[in-house]
Design a protein around this motif. Structure first.
Motif, PDB file in Angstrom:
ATOM      1  N   ARG A   1       0.835  -1.204   0.034  1.00 40.43           N
ATOM      2  CA  ARG A   1       0.176  -0.003   0.168  1.00 40.43           C
ATOM      3  C   ARG A   1       0.894   1.402   0.162  1.00 40.43           C
ATOM      4  O   ARG A   1       2.092   1.464   0.719  1.00 40.43           O
TER       5      ARG A   1
ATOM      6  N   SER B   1      -1.363  11.794   4.868  1.00 40.52           N
ATOM      7  CA  SER B   1      -1.357  13.113   4.027  1.00 40.52           C
ATOM      8  C   SER B   1      -1.943  14.287   4.655  1.00 40.52           C
ATOM      9  O   SER B   1      -1.700  15.505   4.495  1.00 40.52           O
TER      10      SER B   1
ATOM     11  N   PRO C   1     -10.155  14.508  -0.142  1.00 37.72           N
ATOM     12  CA  PRO C   1     -10.436  13.879  -1.257  1.00 37.72           C
ATOM     13  C   PRO C   1     -10.806  14.797  -2.586  1.00 37.72           C
ATOM     14  O   PRO C   1     -10.540  14.269  -3.714  1.00 37.72           O
TER      15      PRO C   1
ATOM     16  N   TYR D   1      -3.714  15.994  -4.066  1.00 42.10           N
ATOM     17  CA  TYR D   1      -4.044  14.628  -3.337  1.00 42.10           C
ATOM     18  C   TYR D   1      -4.372  13.883  -4.860  1.00 42.10           C
ATOM     19  O   TYR D   1      -4.109  12.716  -5.190  1.00 42.10           O
TER      20      TYR D   1
ATOM     21  N   VAL E   1      -2.676  10.517  -6.319  1.00 45.61           N
ATOM     22  CA  VAL E   1      -3.629   9.222  -6.722  1.00 45.61           C
ATOM     23  C   VAL E   1      -3.597   8.868  -7.984  1.00 45.61           C
ATOM     24  O   VAL E   1      -3.445   7.598  -8.491  1.00 45.61           O
TER      25      VAL E   1
ATOM     26  N   ARG F   1      -0.190   7.237  -9.026  1.00 51.53           N
ATOM     27  CA  ARG F   1      -0.245   5.905  -8.510  1.00 51.53           C
ATOM     28  C   ARG F   1      -1.153   4.994  -9.490  1.00 51.53           C
ATOM     29  O   ARG F   1      -0.585   3.934  -9.757  1.00 51.53           O
TER      30      ARG F   1
ATOM     31  N   SER G   1      -8.772   0.143  -4.112  1.00 52.26           N
ATOM     32  CA  SER G   1      -8.531   1.486  -3.775  1.00 52.26           C
ATOM     33  C   SER G   1      -7.263   1.560  -2.671  1.00 52.26           C
ATOM     34  O   SER G   1      -6.519   2.325  -2.522  1.00 52.26           O
ATOM     35  N   ASP G   2      -6.970   0.419  -2.129  1.00 53.65           N
ATOM     36  CA  ASP G   2      -5.795   0.414  -1.102  1.00 53.65           C
ATOM     37  C   ASP G   2      -4.524   0.244  -1.863  1.00 53.65           C
ATOM     38  O   ASP G   2      -3.506   0.351  -1.106  1.00 53.65           O
TER      39      ASP G   2
ATOM     40  N   THR H   1      -4.030   4.481  -2.552  1.00 54.06           N
ATOM     41  CA  THR H   1      -4.429   5.318  -1.582  1.00 54.06           C
ATOM     42  C   THR H   1      -3.561   5.117  -0.372  1.00 54.06           C
ATOM     43  O   THR H   1      -3.543   3.789   0.020  1.00 54.06           O
TER      44      THR H   1
END
Length: 188
Positions: free
Chosen positions: A64, A78, A82, A87, A91, A94, A112-113, A116
């Motif tokens: 993660r 962080s 959202p 941010y 994301v 990533r 999502s893991d 995030t």
């Protein structure tokens, strides 16, 4: 005055006996029945198992993301909401990186893991789905069947407590160590 002090002293003594004795022994007894946690115990590899670590090689399950660079001394999130543009860009980066390393996966299939960071920034676990979505890449790089890797995932899964509390998860370090053990065994 005597009518107020005597009951107060009795209540104090009862609370002392209960909270210092009975309650403490009950919690201690329950903790002995719970499964042992490997918190901060060194594994055979010398790594700490309950602190998230960065795995970026395609032959490993990726961890993660961490908002603190996997630094246990400075654990934390962080603190960006959202809707924060920084941010959202992080994301998206990533997601893009994940898709480069896993071209067979569609964007909406990414758990999502994997994109995030956790609240602590050092979470050592990923969801079972996050592990399964990486199987094709690892099987191809290591030249191992996907079925074998799915079996390792099943063996390493930590079930929720009593099927009610928490979610099924996998410690990434333990999972990657099992992969290395399997690869070593297959080469011999």
């Amino acid at each position: 005055m005597k009518n107020n002090i005597i009951p107060a002293i009795r209540l104090t003594l009862v609370c002392l006996v209960f909270f210092c004795g009975i309650y403490t022994l009950t919690v201690y007894g329950i903790s002995k029945l719970a499964p042992e946690d490997s918190s901060f115990k060194k594994s055979e590899s010398g790594f700490y198992e309950n602190v998230g670590q960065s795995f970026t090689s395609d032959k490993y399950f990726h961890s993660r993301p961490s908002a603190v660079g996997y630094n246990a001394a400075g654990s934390g999130g962080s603190n960006k909401g959202p809707s924060n543009p920084d941010y959202l860009a992080e994301v998206q980066a990533r997601i893009d990186t994940f898709l480069v390393h896993n071209p067979d996966i569609k964007k909406d299939e990414i758990p999502s893991d994997l994109v995030t960071a956790s609240g602590s920034g050092i979470d050592p676990h990923i969801s079972v789905q996050a592990a399964k979505v990486q199987v094709k890449r690892i099987a191809k790089v290591r030249n191992i069947s996907e079925t074998t890797i799915h079996q390792i995932i099943e063996q390493q899964s930590e079930k929720s407590l009593l099927g009610l509390f928490g979610t099924e998860k996998i410690n990434v370090l333990k999972l990657n160590l099992k992969l290395d053990q399997l690869t070593t065994t297959l080469k011999q």
